[in-house]
Design an enzyme around this catalytic site. Structure first.
Site, mmCIF file in Angstrom:
data_model
loop_
_atom_site.group_PDB
_atom_site.id
_atom_site.type_symbol
_atom_site.label_atom_id
_atom_site.label_comp_id
_atom_site.label_asym_id
_atom_site.label_seq_id
_atom_site.Cartn_x
_atom_site.Cartn_y
_atom_site.Cartn_z
ATOM 1 N N VAL A 198 0.887 -1.293 0.085
ATOM 2 C CA VAL A 198 0.059 -0.064 0.029
ATOM 3 C C VAL A 198 0.942 1.345 0.055
ATOM 4 O O VAL A 198 1.780 1.448 0.914
ATOM 5 C CB VAL A 198 -1.041 -0.030 1.299
ATOM 6 C CG1 VAL A 198 -1.698 1.400 1.557
ATOM 7 C CG2 VAL A 198 -2.142 -1.201 1.319
ATOM 8 N N ALA A 200 4.612 4.103 2.913
ATOM 9 C CA ALA A 200 4.156 2.727 2.289
ATOM 10 C C ALA A 200 4.062 1.814 3.177
ATOM 11 O O ALA A 200 4.912 1.863 4.567
ATOM 12 C CB ALA A 200 4.702 2.437 0.954
ATOM 13 N N LYS A 201 3.667 0.601 3.120
ATOM 14 C CA LYS A 201 3.861 -0.591 4.111
ATOM 15 C C LYS A 201 3.315 -1.773 2.976
ATOM 16 O O LYS A 201 2.574 -1.845 2.063
ATOM 17 C CB LYS A 201 3.010 -0.663 5.156
ATOM 18 C CG LYS A 201 3.393 -1.567 6.225
ATOM 19 C CD LYS A 201 4.967 -0.822 6.819
ATOM 20 C CE LYS A 201 5.029 -1.270 8.134
ATOM 21 N NZ LYS A 201 6.019 -0.321 8.715
ATOM 22 N N GLY A 202 4.305 -2.829 3.313
ATOM 23 C CA GLY A 202 3.884 -4.209 2.580
ATOM 24 C C GLY A 202 3.667 -5.135 3.615
ATOM 25 O O GLY A 202 4.187 -5.256 4.816
ATOM 26 N N ASP A 248 10.610 -4.842 8.515
ATOM 27 C CA ASP A 248 9.349 -4.577 9.348
ATOM 28 C C ASP A 248 9.499 -6.018 10.420
ATOM 29 O O ASP A 248 10.400 -6.948 10.249
ATOM 30 C CB ASP A 248 8.268 -4.115 8.771
ATOM 31 C CG ASP A 248 7.144 -3.788 9.906
ATOM 32 O OD1 ASP A 248 7.500 -2.498 9.966
ATOM 33 O OD2 ASP A 248 6.160 -4.265 10.315
#
Ligand code: GLU
Length: 428
Positions: A75, A120-122, A161
């Site tokens: 995202v 963002a992050k995945g 992360d």
């Protein structure tokens, strides 16, 4: 590690899933900041909505020959101030809501600490501990392949992360580079130093937590008692650095258990034990306690450094620490936040307290762009300066407006992104 089959239980009888709770909390904090800033409805909706959101199916060949399919996400919440930036999480319970919440937090975090990135992050819904190294490599490479059109050093830069590390970043860098036809170190941060990773990146989030803690304490840390929830990449080193700084780390926990010693734990020994046995469970040189007991200990400082939603309306009334420093993203629900601040507890919010990681990610990306490498001291000095600058700004706004540190941090972060939108204007 199979795809979740929708339950037949009626939605009303099910508790709100954790990812949805994390997103609700992030939206609540955003709304408060938008109110403080007086943002109009259009900009509010724009900033509350991710710019791009991708869900992918990741087929993975298991060692026994079976094929499983897991869900993956990336995202990009915002890209107005620069490329999207944020980690990749491997966790069985992750979902699109959680990743969206975390992407939004990255946007405010990057703006708050003044680095030229969006957020963002995945995530991939797998338990990395249940996979072999080869399975993990295959999941990573296939996931990267699926999100390939989105990422790149000028577009979106992943990082570690929860559940991912340097090795994961090396696989991401390699998969991207093989597709490009040449080496692209700047596509990820948190890489091994051999591949262009920055000195000082591995412990950067934890060093930032130490800087934030000592700054919030504003006094000699000698003998200050600390409990750390979460003994992973962030929590274990935060405990170490705080102990090195003179604090008395009296309790730590991880998913396997919690241990305490009022006289102070030997954090170096605990880290060695943890590395060897894969968790804190069974450590004999301290007293065992429950996870809840750790959160409710009579300590000066509590560092939640695990997952979202650790401090809730249920346990917040029993939390006795006067200072909470959020090593994790989103560990305090808005209800818990209200209870704790109402009882006089100071909370250094996630987007400030754990920003050390993305700050040094930025420094790594700059080094990659310059094809250069800086000394550990040069990186640490920049990290300290940027953390101090951000903390100073948050403290000043909180004092001027009678905001909590969280409200001030969000007002600054959201305000900078809103300003970027205003100045750029809307195309077409
Ligand atoms: N995952 C870390 C965070 O939540 C670091 C992100 C990054 O370095 O891009 O801040």
């Amino acid at each position: 590690m199979t795809v979740m089959v929708p339950s037949t239980t009626p939605a009303t009888s099910r508790p709100v899933p954790l990812g949805r709770q994390a997103l609700d909390s992030a939206l609540f904090q955003f709304d408060q900041a938008a109110d403080h800033l007086g943002l109009d409805d259009g900009l509010r909706t724009m900033l509350a909505t991710p710019r791009r959101s991708l869900t992918v199916a990741v087929p993975v060949r298991r060692e026994n020959g079976r094929m499983d399919v897991v869900q993956g996400y990336r995202v990009q919440h915002n890209i107005s101030r620069g490329p999207a930036k944020g980690g990749v999480r491997f966790h069985p319970a992750t979902d699109i809501h959680e990743i969206t919440a975390l992407a939004m937090m990255m946007t405010w975090k990057c703006a708050l600490v003044g680095i030229p990135y969006g957020g963002a992050k995945g995530g991939v819904a797998v338990d990395p501990g249940a996979l072999t190294t080869r399975e993990l490599e295959r999941v990573t490479r296939r996931y990267v392949n699926e999100i390939l059109p989105l990422i790149g050093p000028e577009k979106d830069i992943p990082a570690p992360d929860v559940g991912t590390d340097e090795q994961t970043m090396a696989w991401i860098m390699d998969t991207y580079s093989v597709n490009a036809g040449y080496s692209v170190p700047g596509v990820v941060t948190g890489k091994p130093t051999t591949l262009g990773g920055s000195l000082g990146r591995a412990g950067a989030t934890s060093r930032g937590v130490r800087i934030a803690t000592l700054s919030a304490l504003g006094r000699d840390p000698d003998g200050v008692t600390v409990a750390v929830q979460g003994f992973g990449k962030v929590g274990a080193l935060a405990a170490q650095y705080l102990s090195d700084a003179g604090c008395r780390v009296v309790a730590v926990s991880d998913a396997t258990g919690a241990v305490a010693d009022r006289g102070g734990l030997d954090v170096t020994a605990l880290r060695a034990y943890n590395k060897e046995s894969g968790g804190l469970y069974g450590y004999r040189h301290a007293d065992a306690l429950t996870h809840d007991e750790l959160l409710e200990l009579d300590v000066d400082v509590l560092v939640p450094a695990a997952l979202e939603g650790a401090l809730t309306a249920e346990n917040a009334p029993r939390v006795r620490a006067r200072l909470i420093v959020e090593g994790a993203n989103g560990p305090t629900t808005p209800e818990a936040d209200e209870i704790l601040t109402g009882s006089g507890t100071t909370i250094v919010p996630d987007i400030l307290a754990n920003a050390g990681g993305v700050i040094v990610s930025y420094l790594e990306w700059v080094q990659n762009a310059q094809a250069s490498s800086w000394s550990t001291d040069a990186v640490d000095d920049r990290l300290r300066a940027m953390m101090d600058q951000a903390f100073g700004e948050v403290r000043a706004l909180a004092a001027a407006q009678r905001f909590t540190l969280r409200q001030a941090a969000h007002a600054i972060g959201v305000g900078r992104v809103a300003e970027a939108h205003r100045i750029r204007g809307l195309y077409p």
